[in-house]
Enzyme design. Structure first.
Site, PDB file in Angstrom:
ATOM      1  N   THR A  42       0.822  -1.211   0.000  1.00  0.00           N
ATOM      2  CA  THR A  42       0.000   0.000   0.000  1.00  0.00           C
ATOM      3  C   THR A  42       0.852   1.254   0.000  1.00  0.00           C
ATOM      4  O   THR A  42       0.647   2.151  -0.816  1.00  0.00           O
ATOM      5  CB  THR A  42      -0.909   0.017   1.259  1.00  0.00           C
ATOM      6  N   LYS A  51       0.903   9.358  -3.182  1.00  0.00           N
ATOM      7  CA  LYS A  51       0.116  10.469  -2.631  1.00  0.00           C
ATOM      8  C   LYS A  51       0.997  11.691  -2.407  1.00  0.00           C
ATOM      9  O   LYS A  51       0.679  12.799  -2.801  1.00  0.00           O
ATOM     10  CB  LYS A  51      -0.551   9.994  -1.328  1.00  0.00           C
ATOM     11  N   TYR A 101      12.777  -2.591  -4.753  1.00  0.00           N
ATOM     12  CA  TYR A 101      12.267  -3.602  -3.811  1.00  0.00           C
ATOM     13  C   TYR A 101      12.627  -5.018  -4.251  1.00  0.00           C
ATOM     14  O   TYR A 101      13.007  -5.857  -3.443  1.00  0.00           O
ATOM     15  CB  TYR A 101      10.741  -3.458  -3.654  1.00  0.00           C
ATOM     16  N   GLY A 181     -13.896  11.897   6.314  1.00  0.00           N
ATOM     17  CA  GLY A 181     -13.185  13.011   6.938  1.00  0.00           C
ATOM     18  C   GLY A 181     -11.880  12.578   7.566  1.00  0.00           C
ATOM     19  O   GLY A 181     -11.343  13.280   8.421  1.00  0.00           O
ATOM     20  N   TYR A 183      -7.743  10.763   7.319  1.00  0.00           N
ATOM     21  CA  TYR A 183      -6.468  11.104   6.694  1.00  0.00           C
ATOM     22  C   TYR A 183      -6.594  11.199   5.168  1.00  0.00           C
ATOM     23  O   TYR A 183      -6.190  12.157   4.545  1.00  0.00           O
ATOM     24  CB  TYR A 183      -5.455   9.973   6.898  1.00  0.00           C
ATOM     25  N   THR A 316       2.952   3.073   8.101  1.00  0.00           N
ATOM     26  CA  THR A 316       4.090   2.332   7.535  1.00  0.00           C
ATOM     27  C   THR A 316       5.255   2.178   8.516  1.00  0.00           C
ATOM     28  O   THR A 316       5.756   1.061   8.705  1.00  0.00           O
ATOM     29  CB  THR A 316       4.573   3.043   6.250  1.00  0.00           C
ATOM     30  N   ALA A 346       1.840  12.324  10.661  1.00  0.00           N
ATOM     31  CA  ALA A 346       1.577  13.529   9.874  1.00  0.00           C
ATOM     32  C   ALA A 346       0.371  13.282   9.001  1.00  0.00           C
ATOM     33  O   ALA A 346       0.070  12.144   8.644  1.00  0.00           O
ATOM     34  CB  ALA A 346       2.783  13.842   9.004  1.00  0.00           C
TER      35      ALA A 346
HETATM   36  P1  NDP Z   1      -9.983   6.874   8.622  1.00  0.00           P
HETATM   37  O1  NDP Z   1     -10.399   5.770   9.495  1.00  0.00           O
HETATM   38  O2  NDP Z   1      -8.879   7.786   9.013  1.00  0.00           O
HETATM   39  O3  NDP Z   1     -11.259   7.791   8.317  1.00  0.00           O
HETATM   40  C1  NDP Z   1     -12.441   7.249   7.814  1.00  0.00           C
HETATM   41  C2  NDP Z   1     -13.417   8.393   7.584  1.00  0.00           C
HETATM   42  O4  NDP Z   1     -14.551   7.879   6.891  1.00  0.00           O
HETATM   43  C3  NDP Z   1     -13.912   9.021   8.869  1.00  0.00           C
HETATM   44  O5  NDP Z   1     -14.051  10.400   8.658  1.00  0.00           O
HETATM   45  C4  NDP Z   1     -15.280   8.351   9.072  1.00  0.00           C
HETATM   46  O6  NDP Z   1     -16.213   9.196   9.680  1.00  0.00           O
HETATM   47  C5  NDP Z   1     -15.723   8.157   7.639  1.00  0.00           C
HETATM   48  N1  NDP Z   1     -16.641   7.035   7.467  1.00  0.00           N
HETATM   49  C6  NDP Z   1     -16.489   5.753   7.875  1.00  0.00           C
HETATM   50  N2  NDP Z   1     -17.540   5.009   7.496  1.00  0.00           N
HETATM   51  C7  NDP Z   1     -18.376   5.844   6.839  1.00  0.00           C
HETATM   52  C8  NDP Z   1     -19.630   5.675   6.203  1.00  0.00           C
HETATM   53  N3  NDP Z   1     -20.226   4.496   6.189  1.00  0.00           N
HETATM   54  N4  NDP Z   1     -20.202   6.741   5.625  1.00  0.00           N
HETATM   55  C9  NDP Z   1     -19.603   7.952   5.636  1.00  0.00           C
HETATM   56  N5  NDP Z   1     -18.415   8.173   6.229  1.00  0.00           N
HETATM   57  C10 NDP Z   1     -17.810   7.137   6.810  1.00  0.00           C
HETATM   58  O7  NDP Z   1      -9.711   6.171   7.229  1.00  0.00           O
HETATM   59  P2  NDP Z   1      -8.904   6.584   5.939  1.00  0.00           P
HETATM   60  O8  NDP Z   1      -9.540   5.774   4.868  1.00  0.00           O
HETATM   61  O9  NDP Z   1      -8.834   8.062   5.757  1.00  0.00           O
HETATM   62  O10 NDP Z   1      -7.437   6.068   6.263  1.00  0.00           O
HETATM   63  C11 NDP Z   1      -7.201   4.722   6.649  1.00  0.00           C
HETATM   64  C12 NDP Z   1      -5.950   4.618   7.469  1.00  0.00           C
HETATM   65  O11 NDP Z   1      -4.827   4.796   6.643  1.00  0.00           O
HETATM   66  C13 NDP Z   1      -5.807   5.666   8.561  1.00  0.00           C
HETATM   67  O12 NDP Z   1      -6.402   5.269   9.752  1.00  0.00           O
HETATM   68  C14 NDP Z   1      -4.338   5.834   8.698  1.00  0.00           C
HETATM   69  O13 NDP Z   1      -3.860   4.992   9.702  1.00  0.00           O
HETATM   70  C15 NDP Z   1      -3.787   5.404   7.357  1.00  0.00           C
HETATM   71  N6  NDP Z   1      -3.286   6.585   6.615  1.00  0.00           N
HETATM   72  C16 NDP Z   1      -2.270   7.327   7.117  1.00  0.00           C
HETATM   73  C17 NDP Z   1      -1.808   8.430   6.439  1.00  0.00           C
HETATM   74  C18 NDP Z   1      -0.715   9.266   7.013  1.00  0.00           C
HETATM   75  O14 NDP Z   1      -0.067   8.818   7.962  1.00  0.00           O
HETATM   76  N7  NDP Z   1      -0.475  10.467   6.512  1.00  0.00           N
HETATM   77  C19 NDP Z   1      -2.374   8.825   5.158  1.00  0.00           C
HETATM   78  C20 NDP Z   1      -3.446   7.988   4.729  1.00  0.00           C
HETATM   79  C21 NDP Z   1      -3.871   6.908   5.440  1.00  0.00           C
HETATM   80  P3  NDP Z   1     -16.407   9.326  11.287  1.00  0.00           P
HETATM   81  O15 NDP Z   1     -15.364  10.267  11.756  1.00  0.00           O
HETATM   82  O16 NDP Z   1     -17.764   9.866  11.425  1.00  0.00           O
HETATM   83  O17 NDP Z   1     -16.262   7.928  11.827  1.00  0.00           O
END
Ligand code: NDP
Length: 456
Positions: A42, A51, A101, A181, A183, A316, A346
Site C-alpha cells: 500500500t 500520494k 524492492y 473526513g 487522513y 508504515t 503527519a
Molecule cells: P480513517 O479511518 O482515518 O477515516 C475514515 C473516515 O470515513 C472518517 O471520517 C469516518 O467518519 C468516515 N466514514 C467511515 N464510514 C463511513 C460511512 N459508512 N459513511 C460515511 N463516512 C464514513 O480512514 P482513511 O480511509 O482516511 O485512512 C485509513 C488509514 O490509513 C488511517 O487510519 C491511517 O492509519 C492510514 N493513513 C495514514 C496516512 C498518514 O499517515 N499520513 C495517510 C493515509 C492513510 P467518522 O469520523 O464519522 O467515523
C-alpha cells in the site's frame, strides 16, 4: 535439513512483510514470500509515496503566486498543471521503486513467488496466480496482507472511485465529491483542490479528522475552506446515480447534489478474506483484523501477523518497526517488543499536520491536571506574499511531571518539525527542557520553545 521448504514464509510484500522477510533472511533464515500485486504494498504503490508526489505536484501554483509577490515576473494566472504528465512521472518513480524492492529482496536471498497465498494448514501455503499454482511449506508463517478501502453498501456505490483509482486518474474532473473526513479524504481534498478541481468533502460527523486534537481539527478545516474546499458536515449519502454528464447524489433523505466524480475514503478493512485463516484456526476480530499478542503471534503458535492486517496503528513506520522486532525475536536471539507510545504522525493535508502524543481531550481523560499552550501565527513567508494562511502550534503538559505529553501543529513543514520533537518527547522531555532550549530564529519551530503563557 528442516522438513519444510522455508524457515519463514511471508504472505504479502508490503512494508512490514518485506522488512521482516529480508531481515530474517539476513539473520540466516530461509525465507520465501508471495505477493499477487506489486511488490511494495500500500505505502509504496497505492498510498504514502504516490500520494506525497501528487501533494507536491498539486501545490506549485501557490509557489508561483507567492513568487510574484516577491518580485518574480511570472504569470501565475497562465500557469496550468499538466496532470497526465504528473501521473506519468509518478508512475515512472513507482516503477523504479518496484525495481529497488525486487533487488533488495533478491540481494537478501528472499525467494519471491508471484501469486496469492492461502493457508492450507498451519505449515502449508498454496500460492496461486492466473498461470500457476504451487504449494510450499514453512516452519513459521507471517501474514502481512495489509488493508483495502472499505465503503458503505449503498445504491450506486459501484460508480465511485477510491484512493487506489484517484492516484491513477487519467484526467481531472471539473467537480469532485470526496466522502469521508479521515487522513485519506483530507489529503486528497488538498491534492485535487490544488490541481484546480472544485472539491466538496462530505462528512457524516460534525467535523473532519475524528481522533485528532480539537484545535487542530478546527484550524485545518478553516484553512481548507479558505483555499476553496467546501466541507459539508452531518451529511449522509443515501444513493448515487450515474447521469449523462456525471453523478447525482441523494443526501440526507432527499437533497440532490450534482458532481463529475465521487471518491470514497471511508476507512480501510484488513485484507483477511480468502486466506484460509479461519480454516487453520486463526482468530479474527469483528473488524476482520487478525488478533495478535505483543510478539505478533496469532492464535496459531507458528503463525504471525503484523502491520495493517492487525489493524492496530496503521502506519508504515509502525509496520517496519514491527517487522524488525519480529525478525530480531525469531532469528537474532533478541526478543523484542515494540513500544507504541509517542508515535509521531503527519497528515499531508494542505496545510499539513504534524503531531506527537496525546490530544488535549485524551490528556484530560488519561492524566490529572494539564497545562495547554496554543499559538496561532502567520508564517513569515506570507508577510510578503500576503497569503491568508495561519499556522497553529500546541503543547500539552502534564502538571504533575511537567512532561510534554502532546504536541500538535498545522502549517508548512510541520511533519518535518514533528520528527525531531518526537525524539525529545520519547526521551521524556519536560516543559522546562523546552523552555531551556534556544530557538532557531526566524523559524516556525522556535514557537514551540518560546511558549511562556499558558492558554488554559
Ligand atoms: P480513517 O479511518 O482515518 O477515516 C475514515 C473516515 O470515513 C472518517 O471520517 C469516518 O467518519 C468516515 N466514514 C467511515 N464510514 C463511513 C460511512 N459508512 N459513511 C460515511 N463516512 C464514513 O480512514 P482513511 O480511509 O482516511 O485512512 C485509513 C488509514 O490509513 C488511517 O487510519 C491511517 O492509519 C492510514 N493513513 C495514514 C496516512 C498518514 O499517515 N499520513 C495517510 C493515509 C492513510 P467518522 O469520523 O464519522 O467515523
Amino acid at each position: 535439513m528442516s522438513q519444510y521448504d522455508y524457515d519463514l514464509f511471508v504472505v504479502g510484500a508490503g512494508s512490514g512483510g518485506v522488512r521482516a522477510g529480508r531481515m530474517s533472511a539476513g539473520f540466516g533464515a530461509r525465507v520465501g514470500m508471495c505477493e499477487d500485486m506489486r511488490v511494495g504494498g500500500t505505502c509504496v504503490m497505492r498510498g504514502c509515496v504516490p500520494k506525497k508526489l501528487l501533494v507536491y505536484g498539486a501545490h506549485f501554483h501557490e509557489e508561483i503566486e507567492d513568487a510574484r509577490a516577491y518580485g518574480w515576473n511570472v504569470d501565475a494566472k497562465s500557469a496550468t498543471l499538466d496532470w497526465p504528465h504528473l501521473i506519468a512521472k509518478k508512475d515512472a518513480e513507482l516503477q523504479r521503486l518496484e525495481g529497488v524492492y525486487h533487488s533488495i529482496l533478491g540481494n537478501a536471498g528472499v525467494e519471491l513467488l508471484n501469486g496469492r497465498g492461502k493457508l492450507i494448514d498451519a505449515h502449508t501455503i498454496e500460492v496461486a496466480s492466473d498461470t500457476d499454482r504451487k504449494t510450499v511449506t514453512a516452519e513459521k508463517i507471517l501474514i502481512t496482507t495489509g488493508g483495502w478501502p472499505s465503503m458503505p453498501d449503498i445504491p450506486g456505490i459501484e460508480h465511485v472511485i477510491t484512493s487506489n483509482e484517484a492516484l491513477d486518474l487519467k484526467d481531472l474532473p471539473g467537480r469532485m465529491v470526496i466522502v469521508g473526513g479521515g487522513y485519506i479524504a483530507v489529503e486528497f481534498a488538498g491534492v485535487f483542490n490544488g490541481a484546480g478541481v472544485e472539491v466538496t468533502e462530505i462528512i457524516r460527523a460534525p467535523n473532519i479528522l475524528r481522533g485528532f486534537d480539537e484545535d487542530v481539527r478546527n484550524h485545518l478545516r478553516a484553512e481548507m475552506e479558505k483555499k476553496g474546499i467546501t466541507i459539508r458536515s452531518e451529511t449522509v449519502i443515501d444513493s448515487i446515480e450515474r447521469t449523462a454528464g456525471g453523478y447525482t447524489l441523494t443526501v440526507n433523505g432527499g437533497e440532490v447534489l450534482e458532481t463529475d466524480l465521487v471518491m470514497y475514503a471511508t476507512g480501510r478493512t484488513p485484507k483477511t478474506d480468502n486466506l484460509g485463516l479461519e480454516d487453520v484456526g486463526i482468530e479474527i476480530d469483528r473488524a476482520r483484523a487478525i488478533v495478535v499478542d505483543d510478539h505478533y503471534q496469532t492464535s496459531v503458535e507458528n503463525i504471525y501477523a503484523l502491520g495493517d492486517v492487525t489493524n492496530r496503528v496503521n502506519l508504515t513506520p509502525v509496520a517496519l518497526a514491527e517487522g524488525m522486532a519480529l525478525a530480531n525475536s525469531l532469528y537474532n536471539n533478541t526478543p523484542t517488543t515494540m513500544d507504541y507510545d509517542f508515535i509521531p504522525s503527519a497528515v499531508f493535508s494542505h496545510p499539513p499536520i504534524g503531531s506527537v502524543g496525546l490530544t488535549e481531550e485524551q490528556a484530560q481523560k488519561e492524566m490529572g491536571p494539564i497545562d495547554v499552550y496554543v499559538s496561532t501565527f502567520k508564517p513569515m513567508k506570507h508577510t510578503l506574499s500576503g497569503r491568508d494562511e495561519k499556522g497553529l502550534m500546541k503543547l500539552i503538559v502534564e502538571q504533575k511531571t511537567d512532561r510534554v505529553v502532546g504536541l500538535h501543529m498545522v502549517g508548512p513543514d510541520t511533519p518535518e518539525i514533528a520528527q525531531g520533537f518526537a525524539v525529545a518527547m520519547k526521551a521524556g522531555a519536560t516543559k522546562a527542557h523546552f523552555d531551556a532550549t534556544v530557538g532557531i530564529h526566524p523559524t516556525a519551530a522556535e514557537e514551540l520553545v518560546t511558549m511562556r503563557e499558558k492558554t488554559r
